[in-house]
Design a protein around this motif. Structure first.
Motif, PDB file in Angstrom:
ATOM      1  N   PHE A  53       0.633  -0.986  -0.151  1.00 42.42           N
ATOM      2  CA  PHE A  53       0.162   0.296   0.051  1.00 42.42           C
ATOM      3  C   PHE A  53       1.024   1.366  -0.764  1.00 42.42           C
ATOM      4  O   PHE A  53       1.050   2.140  -0.725  1.00 42.42           O
ATOM      5  N   PHE A  54       1.955   0.972   0.898  1.00 44.01           N
ATOM      6  CA  PHE A  54       2.485   2.498   1.147  1.00 44.01           C
ATOM      7  C   PHE A  54       3.810   2.626  -0.134  1.00 44.01           C
ATOM      8  O   PHE A  54       3.592   3.616  -1.503  1.00 44.01           O
ATOM      9  N   MET A  55       4.183   1.727  -0.705  1.00 45.95           N
ATOM     10  CA  MET A  55       4.871   1.244  -2.033  1.00 45.95           C
ATOM     11  C   MET A  55       3.980   2.258  -2.983  1.00 45.95           C
ATOM     12  O   MET A  55       4.666   2.934  -4.154  1.00 45.95           O
ATOM     13  N   ASN A  56       3.181   1.683  -3.557  1.00 47.10           N
ATOM     14  CA  ASN A  56       1.877   2.055  -4.141  1.00 47.10           C
ATOM     15  C   ASN A  56       1.802   3.271  -3.881  1.00 47.10           C
ATOM     16  O   ASN A  56       2.096   4.488  -4.780  1.00 47.10           O
ATOM     17  N   THR A  57       0.890   3.837  -2.894  1.00 48.55           N
ATOM     18  CA  THR A  57       1.141   5.168  -3.094  1.00 48.55           C
ATOM     19  C   THR A  57       2.238   6.140  -3.099  1.00 48.55           C
ATOM     20  O   THR A  57       2.249   7.264  -3.832  1.00 48.55           O
ATOM     21  N   TYR A  58       2.976   6.316  -2.388  1.00 52.86           N
ATOM     22  CA  TYR A  58       4.488   6.894  -2.565  1.00 52.86           C
ATOM     23  C   TYR A  58       5.136   6.513  -3.907  1.00 52.86           C
ATOM     24  O   TYR A  58       5.678   7.501  -4.303  1.00 52.86           O
ATOM     25  N   PHE A  59       5.149   5.657  -4.081  1.00 51.51           N
ATOM     26  CA  PHE A  59       6.301   5.220  -5.448  1.00 51.51           C
ATOM     27  C   PHE A  59       5.406   5.306  -6.915  1.00 51.51           C
ATOM     28  O   PHE A  59       5.837   5.886  -7.849  1.00 51.51           O
ATOM     29  N   THR A  60       4.820   4.172  -6.768  1.00 52.11           N
ATOM     30  CA  THR A  60       3.474   4.096  -8.226  1.00 52.11           C
ATOM     31  C   THR A  60       3.153   5.052  -8.534  1.00 52.11           C
ATOM     32  O   THR A  60       2.904   5.593  -9.744  1.00 52.11           O
TER      33      THR A  60
END
Length: 141
Positions: A53-60
């Motif tokens: 969730f956090f990788m997708n919100t911030y990075f993706t």
């Protein structure tokens, strides 16, 4: 959003997926010696999903995480599981594909669906931005 931006999101989504899979498996292997395998699997799955969730919100998608997005995000995993399971069944039962290869093919087929759903959940207005201009304008007639 330009095609270049969309392609960038797809590439970042794939990278996050790879990191998430490795994270899940690493956590599972760390927990497995100290708890039953299914408990280790479940805890690793939940922890990896939070990280995803956090990788997708911030990075993706480069967006801000919110509680609403966080609570809706598991829908992407449920969707992924359903599509992969149905695809696996179809590939093995109806197409006669080898059971060692079919899960990988089913996972690849599920990626676009998971990408679109996660984008809809995590990026405000993403679905609306993808609509043609004519469908967004309302008629006063």
């Amino acid at each position: 959003m330009s095609r270049k931006d969309q392609l960038g999101q797809v590439v970042r989504f794939a990278l996050v997926g790879g990191v998430n899979t490795a994270t899940f498996f690493g956590i599972y292997l760390l927990l497995h010696p100290w708890m039953p395998y299914f408990a280790a699997y479940s805890l690793a799955f939940v922890l990896a999903m939070v990280g995803s969730f956090f990788m997708n919100t911030y990075f993706t998608y480069r967006t801000r995480p919110t509680w609403k997005k966080f609570l809706l995000f598991p829908l992407t995993n449920v969707t992924n599981y359903v599509i992969q399971s149905a695809g696996l069944y179809a590939l093995v039962t109806w197409a006669g594909m080898d059971t060692r290869i079919a899960p990988l093919v089913a996972a690849v087929v599920a990626i676009p669906f998971t990408f679109l759903l996660s984008r809809k959940i995590l990026v405000p207005g993403a679905a609306r931005a993808a609509e043609p201009e004519q469908t967004r304008t309302s008629s006063t007639v």
